[in-house]
Scaffold this motif. Sequence first.
Motif, PDB file in Angstrom:
ATOM      1  N   ILE A 284       0.961  -1.200   0.045  1.00  0.00           N
ATOM      2  CA  ILE A 284       0.013   0.153   0.174  1.00  0.00           C
ATOM      3  C   ILE A 284       0.826   1.258  -0.185  1.00  0.00           C
ATOM      4  CG2 ILE A 284      -1.787   1.391   1.295  1.00  0.00           C
ATOM      5  CD1 ILE A 284      -2.646  -1.264   2.647  1.00  0.00           C
ATOM      6  N   PHE A 285       0.819   2.428  -0.672  1.00  0.00           N
ATOM      7  CA  PHE A 285       1.255   3.479  -0.761  1.00  0.00           C
ATOM      8  C   PHE A 285       0.286   4.648  -0.590  1.00  0.00           C
ATOM      9  CE2 PHE A 285       3.324   0.450  -3.837  1.00  0.00           C
ATOM     10  CZ  PHE A 285       4.633   0.579  -3.458  1.00  0.00           C
ATOM     11  N   LYS A 286       0.744   5.620   0.339  1.00  0.00           N
ATOM     12  CA  LYS A 286      -0.283   6.639   0.927  1.00  0.00           C
ATOM     13  C   LYS A 286       0.647   8.187   0.775  1.00  0.00           C
ATOM     14  CE  LYS A 286      -3.251   5.899   4.003  1.00  0.00           C
ATOM     15  NZ  LYS A 286      -3.945   5.431   5.565  1.00  0.00           N
ATOM     16  N   ILE A 287      -0.325   9.098   0.630  1.00  0.00           N
ATOM     17  CA  ILE A 287       0.406  10.305   0.913  1.00  0.00           C
ATOM     18  C   ILE A 287      -0.649  10.980   1.576  1.00  0.00           C
ATOM     19  CG2 ILE A 287       0.754  12.479  -0.448  1.00  0.00           C
ATOM     20  CD1 ILE A 287       1.668  11.197  -2.892  1.00  0.00           C
ATOM     21  N   GLN A 288      -0.241  11.746   2.666  1.00  0.00           N
ATOM     22  CA  GLN A 288      -0.839  12.267   3.659  1.00  0.00           C
ATOM     23  C   GLN A 288      -0.583  13.670   3.873  1.00  0.00           C
ATOM     24  OE1 GLN A 288      -0.731  10.807   7.696  1.00  0.00           O
ATOM     25  NE2 GLN A 288      -2.918  10.253   7.548  1.00  0.00           N
ATOM     26  N   LEU A 289      -1.678  14.724   3.809  1.00  0.00           N
ATOM     27  CA  LEU A 289      -1.149  16.233   4.060  1.00  0.00           C
ATOM     28  C   LEU A 289      -2.125  16.513   5.228  1.00  0.00           C
ATOM     29  CD1 LEU A 289       0.205  18.468   2.283  1.00  0.00           C
ATOM     30  CD2 LEU A 289      -2.199  19.211   1.199  1.00  0.00           C
ATOM     31  N   LEU A 290      -1.380  17.327   6.045  1.00  0.00           N
ATOM     32  CA  LEU A 290      -1.823  17.741   7.620  1.00  0.00           C
ATOM     33  C   LEU A 290      -1.643  19.177   7.455  1.00  0.00           C
ATOM     34  CD1 LEU A 290       0.216  15.050   9.420  1.00  0.00           C
ATOM     35  CD2 LEU A 290      -2.010  14.830   8.661  1.00  0.00           C
ATOM     36  N   TYR A 291      -2.601  19.503   8.118  1.00  0.00           N
ATOM     37  CA  TYR A 291      -2.690  20.975   8.671  1.00  0.00           C
ATOM     38  C   TYR A 291      -2.765  20.989  10.164  1.00  0.00           C
ATOM     39  CZ  TYR A 291      -3.894  25.834   9.626  1.00  0.00           C
ATOM     40  OH  TYR A 291      -3.785  27.247  10.262  1.00  0.00           O
ATOM     41  N   ARG A 292      -1.507  21.318  10.635  1.00  0.00           N
ATOM     42  CA  ARG A 292      -1.081  21.148  11.865  1.00  0.00           C
ATOM     43  C   ARG A 292      -1.022  22.511  12.765  1.00  0.00           C
ATOM     44  NH1 ARG A 292       3.036  16.476  13.064  1.00  0.00           N
ATOM     45  NH2 ARG A 292       0.949  15.374  12.659  1.00  0.00           N
ATOM     46  N   PHE A 293      -1.852  22.551  13.758  1.00  0.00           N
ATOM     47  CA  PHE A 293      -1.371  23.748  14.775  1.00  0.00           C
ATOM     48  C   PHE A 293      -0.356  23.503  15.803  1.00  0.00           C
ATOM     49  CE2 PHE A 293      -2.357  26.566  18.339  1.00  0.00           C
ATOM     50  CZ  PHE A 293      -2.321  27.814  17.824  1.00  0.00           C
ATOM     51  N   GLN A 294       0.627  23.855  15.708  1.00  0.00           N
ATOM     52  CA  GLN A 294       1.490  23.800  16.701  1.00  0.00           C
ATOM     53  C   GLN A 294       1.387  24.473  18.106  1.00  0.00           C
ATOM     54  OE1 GLN A 294       4.178  21.726  16.361  1.00  0.00           O
ATOM     55  NE2 GLN A 294       4.092  21.045  14.511  1.00  0.00           N
ATOM     56  N   ILE A 295       1.414  23.922  19.405  1.00  0.00           N
ATOM     57  CA  ILE A 295       1.516  24.285  20.680  1.00  0.00           C
ATOM     58  C   ILE A 295       2.955  24.885  21.078  1.00  0.00           C
ATOM     59  CG2 ILE A 295       0.662  24.091  22.942  1.00  0.00           C
ATOM     60  CD1 ILE A 295      -1.214  22.256  21.938  1.00  0.00           C
ATOM     61  N   LYS A 296       3.183  25.919  21.372  1.00  0.00           N
ATOM     62  CA  LYS A 296       4.515  26.385  21.979  1.00  0.00           C
ATOM     63  C   LYS A 296       4.660  26.210  23.244  1.00  0.00           C
ATOM     64  CE  LYS A 296       5.582  27.696  17.611  1.00  0.00           C
ATOM     65  NZ  LYS A 296       6.354  26.780  16.728  1.00  0.00           N
TER      66      LYS A 296
END
Length: 300
Positions: free
Chosen positions: A288-300
């Motif tokens: 299986i081949f997968k591409i994943q795109l994330l919108y991630r909010f970083q907590i400082k």
Amino acid sequence: MKKTFSILLVFVCFTIYAQNYVDLARFSYANTPSNNFENNLDETTIEEFDLQLLYPIIWNDNTTLLTGLSANTAKLKLDFNVPSTSLHSIGLKLGLKKVYSEKWSGTYMLLPKIASEFNSFSKEDFQLGLFTLFTFSKKENLKYKVGIYANTEKFGPMIVPLLGLYYLSPNNKFEANATLPISFDLNYELFKKTALGISFSGLTKTFNLNKSIYPTNNEYVVASSNELFTYLQFQLGKSIFLNTKAGYAISRSNKVFDSNDKIDLAVSSIYLGDNRNQLNQNIETGAIFKIQLLYRFQIK
């Protein structure tokens, strides 16, 4: 207003998640190259698109409302002698996060959805899920998790006990996040903005078939796959991450049953009162081949 919203979102992230970030949006595309059906030379590919959205809303200092959307589409042949079928699901995420103390918190989610080919709609397409998870903060970088997932699957009720943990190394390079038996993720930061990881996912999904493919009144599909991946994660921007994954389906099936063929109860992968008659042939395991795109909010 922008500054105020950022402060509120940081508060939400701290109170909802054990890790130091929250994925507000996640889109993935997975492809399985042509695989043969068992005991047959015919073959099929499997293409899958998945979208997960989350929007937390603060209610008060100890309570946060959780809202979101999930959507999934898979295209494949369910048997060697039938045309390709597209299986769809779309659902809502409705719940809340409750902070009880500095150590304990709980998450409660209702997960209503419809799952079928979307050729037409009926009450048989509807499913209702429940997700409950309690988190105990042993240390700032070590959390334990226990909970339960339940759903009204097409074969009958399903219950999955959950047990997991979250750990972040003191140098912030190694991260472990597990909620077994559904998923686990281990990753290590190789270079700045680049990490190497191993992940596992395994969860059963069912779909109502609006259009019968066999000489029965109606059928449903049980899609089950335990997938192990290795991946590289790249930080493309402040909040955008890309995962490129290559893996193998340890076990995989898309079983078709008559709509009246049920079980008594499923507890994880244990099926009680299972006397069903499978109507189709299974697909062999494969890559299986997968591409994943994330919108991630970083907590400082």
